[in-house]
Design a protein around this motif. Structure first.
Motif, PDB file in Angstrom:
ATOM      1  N   GLY A  15       6.402   1.626  11.456  1.00 43.20           N
ATOM      2  CA  GLY A  15       7.464   0.615  11.457  1.00 43.20           C
ATOM      3  C   GLY A  15       7.219  -0.528  10.488  1.00 43.20           C
ATOM      4  O   GLY A  15       8.051  -1.435  10.381  1.00 43.20           O
ATOM      5  N   GLN A  16       6.111  -0.509   9.784  1.00 44.30           N
ATOM      6  CA  GLN A  16       5.788  -1.566   8.823  1.00 44.30           C
ATOM      7  C   GLN A  16       6.307  -1.184   7.436  1.00 44.30           C
ATOM      8  O   GLN A  16       6.668  -0.052   7.181  1.00 44.30           O
ATOM      9  CB  GLN A  16       4.273  -1.792   8.780  1.00 44.30           C
ATOM     10  CG  GLN A  16       3.671  -2.176  10.104  1.00 44.30           C
ATOM     11  CD  GLN A  16       4.236  -3.485  10.632  1.00 44.30           C
ATOM     12  OE1 GLN A  16       4.445  -4.432   9.880  1.00 44.30           O
ATOM     13  NE2 GLN A  16       4.484  -3.531  11.931  1.00 44.30           N
ATOM     14  N   SER A  17       6.291  -2.149   6.538  1.00 44.77           N
ATOM     15  CA  SER A  17       6.782  -1.896   5.183  1.00 44.77           C
ATOM     16  C   SER A  17       5.779  -1.068   4.384  1.00 44.77           C
ATOM     17  O   SER A  17       4.577  -1.101   4.662  1.00 44.77           O
ATOM     18  CB  SER A  17       7.031  -3.214   4.458  1.00 44.77           C
ATOM     19  OG  SER A  17       5.795  -3.811   4.073  1.00 44.77           O
ATOM     20  N   PRO A  18       6.263  -0.349   3.378  1.00 41.53           N
ATOM     21  CA  PRO A  18       5.354   0.415   2.526  1.00 41.53           C
ATOM     22  C   PRO A  18       4.281  -0.463   1.870  1.00 41.53           C
ATOM     23  O   PRO A  18       3.120  -0.064   1.776  1.00 41.53           O
ATOM     24  CB  PRO A  18       6.267   1.031   1.469  1.00 41.53           C
ATOM     25  CG  PRO A  18       7.594   1.103   2.126  1.00 41.53           C
ATOM     26  CD  PRO A  18       7.656  -0.101   3.024  1.00 41.53           C
ATOM     27  N   LEU A  19       4.657  -1.647   1.448  1.00 40.24           N
ATOM     28  CA  LEU A  19       3.698  -2.543   0.800  1.00 40.24           C
ATOM     29  C   LEU A  19       2.609  -2.988   1.773  1.00 40.24           C
ATOM     30  O   LEU A  19       1.430  -3.056   1.409  1.00 40.24           O
ATOM     31  CB  LEU A  19       4.422  -3.754   0.206  1.00 40.24           C
ATOM     32  CG  LEU A  19       3.623  -4.611  -0.750  1.00 40.24           C
ATOM     33  CD1 LEU A  19       3.065  -3.797  -1.902  1.00 40.24           C
ATOM     34  CD2 LEU A  19       4.487  -5.736  -1.282  1.00 40.24           C
ATOM     35  N   TYR A  20       2.977  -3.262   2.999  1.00 40.54           N
ATOM     36  CA  TYR A  20       2.001  -3.645   4.024  1.00 40.54           C
ATOM     37  C   TYR A  20       1.024  -2.496   4.276  1.00 40.54           C
ATOM     38  O   TYR A  20      -0.194  -2.697   4.327  1.00 40.54           O
ATOM     39  CB  TYR A  20       2.725  -4.034   5.320  1.00 40.54           C
ATOM     40  CG  TYR A  20       1.782  -4.370   6.446  1.00 40.54           C
ATOM     41  CD1 TYR A  20       1.170  -5.612   6.509  1.00 40.54           C
ATOM     42  CD2 TYR A  20       1.495  -3.437   7.439  1.00 40.54           C
ATOM     43  CE1 TYR A  20       0.289  -5.922   7.538  1.00 40.54           C
ATOM     44  CE2 TYR A  20       0.627  -3.734   8.469  1.00 40.54           C
ATOM     45  CZ  TYR A  20       0.025  -4.985   8.510  1.00 40.54           C
ATOM     46  OH  TYR A  20      -0.850  -5.282   9.531  1.00 40.54           O
ATOM     47  N   ILE A  21       1.558  -1.290   4.419  1.00 40.76           N
ATOM     48  CA  ILE A  21       0.715  -0.127   4.682  1.00 40.76           C
ATOM     49  C   ILE A  21      -0.200   0.147   3.491  1.00 40.76           C
ATOM     50  O   ILE A  21      -1.381   0.439   3.661  1.00 40.76           O
ATOM     51  CB  ILE A  21       1.577   1.107   5.030  1.00 40.76           C
ATOM     52  CG1 ILE A  21       2.353   0.838   6.325  1.00 40.76           C
ATOM     53  CG2 ILE A  21       0.721   2.365   5.161  1.00 40.76           C
ATOM     54  CD1 ILE A  21       3.447   1.833   6.624  1.00 40.76           C
ATOM     55  N   TYR A  22       0.337   0.004   2.289  1.00 40.09           N
ATOM     56  CA  TYR A  22      -0.489   0.168   1.090  1.00 40.09           C
ATOM     57  C   TYR A  22      -1.624  -0.862   1.079  1.00 40.09           C
ATOM     58  O   TYR A  22      -2.761  -0.534   0.755  1.00 40.09           O
ATOM     59  CB  TYR A  22       0.360   0.041  -0.180  1.00 40.09           C
ATOM     60  CG  TYR A  22      -0.468   0.044  -1.428  1.00 40.09           C
ATOM     61  CD1 TYR A  22      -1.062   1.215  -1.880  1.00 40.09           C
ATOM     62  CD2 TYR A  22      -0.683  -1.120  -2.154  1.00 40.09           C
ATOM     63  CE1 TYR A  22      -1.853   1.224  -3.015  1.00 40.09           C
ATOM     64  CE2 TYR A  22      -1.463  -1.122  -3.289  1.00 40.09           C
ATOM     65  CZ  TYR A  22      -2.037   0.054  -3.718  1.00 40.09           C
ATOM     66  OH  TYR A  22      -2.830   0.064  -4.838  1.00 40.09           O
ATOM     67  N   GLY A  23      -1.322  -2.085   1.469  1.00 45.04           N
ATOM     68  CA  GLY A  23      -2.340  -3.132   1.547  1.00 45.04           C
ATOM     69  C   GLY A  23      -3.457  -2.766   2.511  1.00 45.04           C
ATOM     70  O   GLY A  23      -4.638  -2.984   2.225  1.00 45.04           O
ATOM     71  N   LEU A  24      -3.095  -2.207   3.659  1.00 41.04           N
ATOM     72  CA  LEU A  24      -4.114  -1.753   4.614  1.00 41.04           C
ATOM     73  C   LEU A  24      -4.966  -0.638   4.011  1.00 41.04           C
ATOM     74  O   LEU A  24      -6.179  -0.621   4.175  1.00 41.04           O
ATOM     75  CB  LEU A  24      -3.439  -1.235   5.890  1.00 41.04           C
ATOM     76  CG  LEU A  24      -2.750  -2.263   6.776  1.00 41.04           C
ATOM     77  CD1 LEU A  24      -2.072  -1.549   7.953  1.00 41.04           C
ATOM     78  CD2 LEU A  24      -3.727  -3.302   7.281  1.00 41.04           C
ATOM     79  N   PHE A  25      -4.294   0.265   3.313  1.00 38.93           N
ATOM     80  CA  PHE A  25      -5.005   1.381   2.668  1.00 38.93           C
ATOM     81  C   PHE A  25      -6.025   0.843   1.652  1.00 38.93           C
ATOM     82  O   PHE A  25      -7.168   1.291   1.615  1.00 38.93           O
ATOM     83  CB  PHE A  25      -3.971   2.295   1.988  1.00 38.93           C
ATOM     84  CG  PHE A  25      -4.567   3.350   1.125  1.00 38.93           C
ATOM     85  CD1 PHE A  25      -5.121   4.489   1.681  1.00 38.93           C
ATOM     86  CD2 PHE A  25      -4.575   3.220  -0.258  1.00 38.93           C
ATOM     87  CE1 PHE A  25      -5.683   5.474   0.881  1.00 38.93           C
ATOM     88  CE2 PHE A  25      -5.127   4.195  -1.062  1.00 38.93           C
ATOM     89  CZ  PHE A  25      -5.671   5.335  -0.496  1.00 38.93           C
ATOM     90  N   ILE A  26      -5.630  -0.116   0.852  1.00 32.17           N
ATOM     91  CA  ILE A  26      -6.515  -0.691  -0.168  1.00 32.17           C
ATOM     92  C   ILE A  26      -7.667  -1.455   0.494  1.00 32.17           C
ATOM     93  O   ILE A  26      -8.817  -1.352   0.072  1.00 32.17           O
ATOM     94  CB  ILE A  26      -5.723  -1.613  -1.130  1.00 32.17           C
ATOM     95  CG1 ILE A  26      -4.766  -0.762  -1.972  1.00 32.17           C
ATOM     96  CG2 ILE A  26      -6.643  -2.437  -2.006  1.00 32.17           C
ATOM     97  CD1 ILE A  26      -5.464   0.314  -2.786  1.00 32.17           C
ATOM     98  N   GLN A  27      -7.374  -2.212   1.545  1.00 33.43           N
ATOM     99  CA  GLN A  27      -8.432  -2.947   2.260  1.00 33.43           C
ATOM    100  C   GLN A  27      -9.460  -1.975   2.834  1.00 33.43           C
ATOM    101  O   GLN A  27     -10.645  -2.246   2.809  1.00 33.43           O
ATOM    102  CB  GLN A  27      -7.846  -3.803   3.372  1.00 33.43           C
ATOM    103  CG  GLN A  27      -7.113  -5.015   2.878  1.00 33.43           C
ATOM    104  CD  GLN A  27      -8.054  -6.021   2.234  1.00 33.43           C
ATOM    105  OE1 GLN A  27      -8.861  -5.714   1.372  1.00 33.43           O
ATOM    106  NE2 GLN A  27      -7.956  -7.259   2.660  1.00 33.43           N
TER     107      GLN A  27
END
Length: 66
Positions: free
Chosen positions: A51-63
């Motif tokens: 339910g989160q935005s793609p950019l938020y999920i990408y940020g988690l992936f990078i972190q």
């Protein structure tokens, strides 16, 4: 809307971000994403991550990758 429909809608955006910023192919990006804890959470209906935005999920992936 079904969770699988939401995931199918935003997954291409996440993969595009990975491809563009990691300089990898789509296949490599998919493998990287789904072999990560973020990808596992994204696939899990109970996590709510879909339910989160793609950019938020990408940020988690990078972190997670750091």
């Amino acid at each position: 809307m079904a969770h699988s429909t939401v995931r199918a809608t935003i997954l291409p955006e996440i993969i595009k971000l990975i491809c563009a910023n990691q300089n990898v192919t789509e296949r490599e990006a998919l493998d990287m994403f789904y072999s990560s804890a973020t990808g596992s959470s994204f696939a899990d209906d109970d996590s709510g991550l879909f339910g989160q935005s793609p950019l938020y999920i990408y940020g988690l992936f990078i972190q997670e990758a750091k």
